[in-house]
Scaffold this active site. Structure first.
Site, PDB file in Angstrom:
ATOM      1  N   ASN A   9       3.382  -4.040   7.478  1.00  0.00           N
ATOM      2  CA  ASN A   9       2.274  -3.593   8.331  1.00  0.00           C
ATOM      3  C   ASN A   9       0.980  -4.189   7.773  1.00  0.00           C
ATOM      4  OD1 ASN A   9       0.343  -2.220   9.769  1.00  0.00           O
ATOM      5  ND2 ASN A   9       0.854  -0.184   8.955  1.00  0.00           N
ATOM      6  N   TRP A  10       0.479  -5.186   8.464  1.00  0.00           N
ATOM      7  CA  TRP A  10      -0.716  -5.891   7.950  1.00  0.00           C
ATOM      8  C   TRP A  10      -1.990  -5.080   8.144  1.00  0.00           C
ATOM      9  CZ3 TRP A  10      -0.174 -11.705   9.863  1.00  0.00           C
ATOM     10  CH2 TRP A  10       1.015 -12.235   9.358  1.00  0.00           C
ATOM     11  N   LYS A  11      -1.933  -4.057   8.964  1.00  0.00           N
ATOM     12  CA  LYS A  11      -3.125  -3.246   9.284  1.00  0.00           C
ATOM     13  C   LYS A  11      -4.258  -4.170   9.756  1.00  0.00           C
ATOM     14  CE  LYS A  11      -1.376   0.216   6.152  1.00  0.00           C
ATOM     15  NZ  LYS A  11      -1.618   1.288   5.192  1.00  0.00           N
ATOM     16  N   HIS A  96       1.498   6.042  12.977  1.00  0.00           N
ATOM     17  CA  HIS A  96       1.097   5.806  11.581  1.00  0.00           C
ATOM     18  C   HIS A  96       0.026   6.828  11.203  1.00  0.00           C
ATOM     19  CE1 HIS A  96      -0.602   3.992   8.024  1.00  0.00           C
ATOM     20  NE2 HIS A  96       0.535   3.327   7.907  1.00  0.00           N
ATOM     21  N   GLU A  98      -2.632   6.600   9.671  1.00  0.00           N
ATOM     22  CA  GLU A  98      -4.026   6.182   9.912  1.00  0.00           C
ATOM     23  C   GLU A  98      -4.396   6.389  11.370  1.00  0.00           C
ATOM     24  OE1 GLU A  98      -3.569   2.327   8.075  1.00  0.00           O
ATOM     25  OE2 GLU A  98      -3.289   3.357   6.163  1.00  0.00           O
ATOM     26  N   GLU A 168       6.540   8.316   5.659  1.00  0.00           N
ATOM     27  CA  GLU A 168       5.416   7.814   4.870  1.00  0.00           C
ATOM     28  C   GLU A 168       4.560   8.987   4.395  1.00  0.00           C
ATOM     29  OE1 GLU A 168       4.582   3.472   5.845  1.00  0.00           O
ATOM     30  OE2 GLU A 168       3.393   4.660   7.216  1.00  0.00           O
ATOM     31  N   GLY A 174      -1.368   3.468   0.252  1.00  0.00           N
ATOM     32  CA  GLY A 174      -2.530   2.745  -0.257  1.00  0.00           C
ATOM     33  C   GLY A 174      -3.128   3.349  -1.515  1.00  0.00           C
ATOM     34  N   SER A 214       2.909   2.736  -0.941  1.00  0.00           N
ATOM     35  CA  SER A 214       2.804   2.035  -2.231  1.00  0.00           C
ATOM     36  C   SER A 214       4.139   1.470  -2.701  1.00  0.00           C
ATOM     37  CB  SER A 214       2.183   2.958  -3.290  1.00  0.00           C
ATOM     38  OG  SER A 214       0.879   3.342  -2.898  1.00  0.00           O
ATOM     39  N   GLY A 235       2.683  -1.765   3.379  1.00  0.00           N
ATOM     40  CA  GLY A 235       1.303  -2.075   3.731  1.00  0.00           C
ATOM     41  C   GLY A 235       0.764  -3.180   2.835  1.00  0.00           C
ATOM     42  N   GLY A 236       0.025  -2.791   1.810  1.00  0.00           N
ATOM     43  CA  GLY A 236      -0.678  -3.745   0.940  1.00  0.00           C
ATOM     44  C   GLY A 236       0.175  -4.913   0.474  1.00  0.00           C
TER      45      GLY A 236
HETATM   46  P1  PGA Z   1       0.891   0.815   1.489  1.00  0.00           P
HETATM   47  O1  PGA Z   1       0.918   1.233   3.027  1.00  0.00           O
HETATM   48  O2  PGA Z   1       2.158   0.046   1.223  1.00  0.00           O
HETATM   49  O3  PGA Z   1      -0.342  -0.050   1.341  1.00  0.00           O
HETATM   50  O4  PGA Z   1       0.816   2.072   0.702  1.00  0.00           O
HETATM   51  C1  PGA Z   1       2.098   1.682   3.628  1.00  0.00           C
HETATM   52  C2  PGA Z   1       1.859   1.910   5.095  1.00  0.00           C
HETATM   53  O5  PGA Z   1       0.800   2.421   5.464  1.00  0.00           O
HETATM   54  O6  PGA Z   1       2.719   1.583   5.929  1.00  0.00           O
END
Ligand code: PGA
Length: 251
Positions: A9-11, A96, A98, A168, A174, A214, A235-236
């Site tokens: 997930n590149w966000k 998600h 967010e 998640e 993050g 993470s 994510g990251g």
């Molecule tokens: P993260 O994000 O790997 O940066 O913790 C995970 C996600 O939001 O899917």
């Protein structure tokens, strides 16, 4: 059908050129040494999807990070599931944390989004997970149960087949804090149990449940080793081709 999946997930990261370069790098690294038993999905920003879909050879799936809850019309700024499909994506991340927390997407809205995704022959990657306070209050199982009941479990057994679930824990996203393998396994087994209660053990046994929060090259293997953890939503670490492909190889 249940399989190991790693989804990136590149966000809201990467300009179009940077995104094209990243997708190309991932494809190259995987081609040189194809992963044996895992599916790979990337979720770039909307405006990258059509371009990246044209560059990939079909071994990497593409997901959108969100979609509109309405089919079409006067909804300025929204992107419909039909548009996503027409741009070349096969999946949509729905719910998600967010989206839930910054954009107020609650379970009734997410239910409508799931309907849109299914109507357009896309596969939802449905996210659930508790915030830290809920875990500290030992309410995490209830929270996840409600998120599944209210926005996902309205699907018929036929529709549910193929849905991907991502657990998640919000406190791990993050933050550099990862759920322990035991915490991940415990919740994944619980989720699979809920799916079994609703749809039967065959469908539950065929559902891929991903862990997100993470997840990095150095902790992916111990997370993925759990019997109910079928991969990750990253994510990251998905923003770096080497890290992302290292996670794909962690099975
Ligand atoms: P993260 O994000 O790997 O940066 O913790 C995970 C996600 O939001 O899917």
């Amino acid at each position: 059908m249940r399989k190991n999946i790693v989804a990136g997930n590149w966000k809201m990261n990467k300009t179009l050129d940077e995104g094209i370069a990243l997708a190309g790098e991932i494809q190259k690294l995987l081609k040189n040494n194809p992963p044996e038993d895992s599916g790979v999905i990337i979720a770039p920003p909307f405006i990258h999807i059509a371009k990246i879909a044209g560059l990939l050879d079909g071994n990497i799936g593409i997901a959108a990070q969100n979609c509109a809850s309405e089919p079409a019309g006067a909804y300025t700024g929204e992107v419909s599931a039909a548009m996503i499909r027409s741009a070349g994506a096969g999946y949509v991340i729905i719910g998600h944390s967010e989206r839930r927390h910054y954009y107020g997407e609650d379970n009734p809205i997410l239910k409508k989004k799931i309907e849109m995704v299914l109507e357009n022959n896309l596969i939802p990657i449905y996210c659930c997970g508790e915030i830290l306070e809920e875990r500290n209050n030992k309410d995490h199982f209830n929270v996840v149960k409600n998120q599944l009941n209210d926005a996902l479990f309205f699907l018929s057994p036929e529709e549910f087949t193929g849905v991907i679930v991502a657990y998640e824990p919000v406190w791990a996203i993050g933050t550099g804090v990862t759920a322990t393998p035991e915490q991940a396994q415990e919740m994944h087994a619980y989720i699979r149990g809920l799916i079994a209660d609703r749809y039967g053990s065959e469908i539950a046994g065929n559902t891929s449940i991903l862990y997100g929060g993470s997840c990095k090259p150095d902790n992916a293997a111990e997370l993925f080793a759990n019997p109910d953890v079928d991969g990750g939503l990253i994510g990251g670490a998905s923003l770096n081709a080497e890290d992302f492909t290292a996670i794909i190889r962690a099975f």
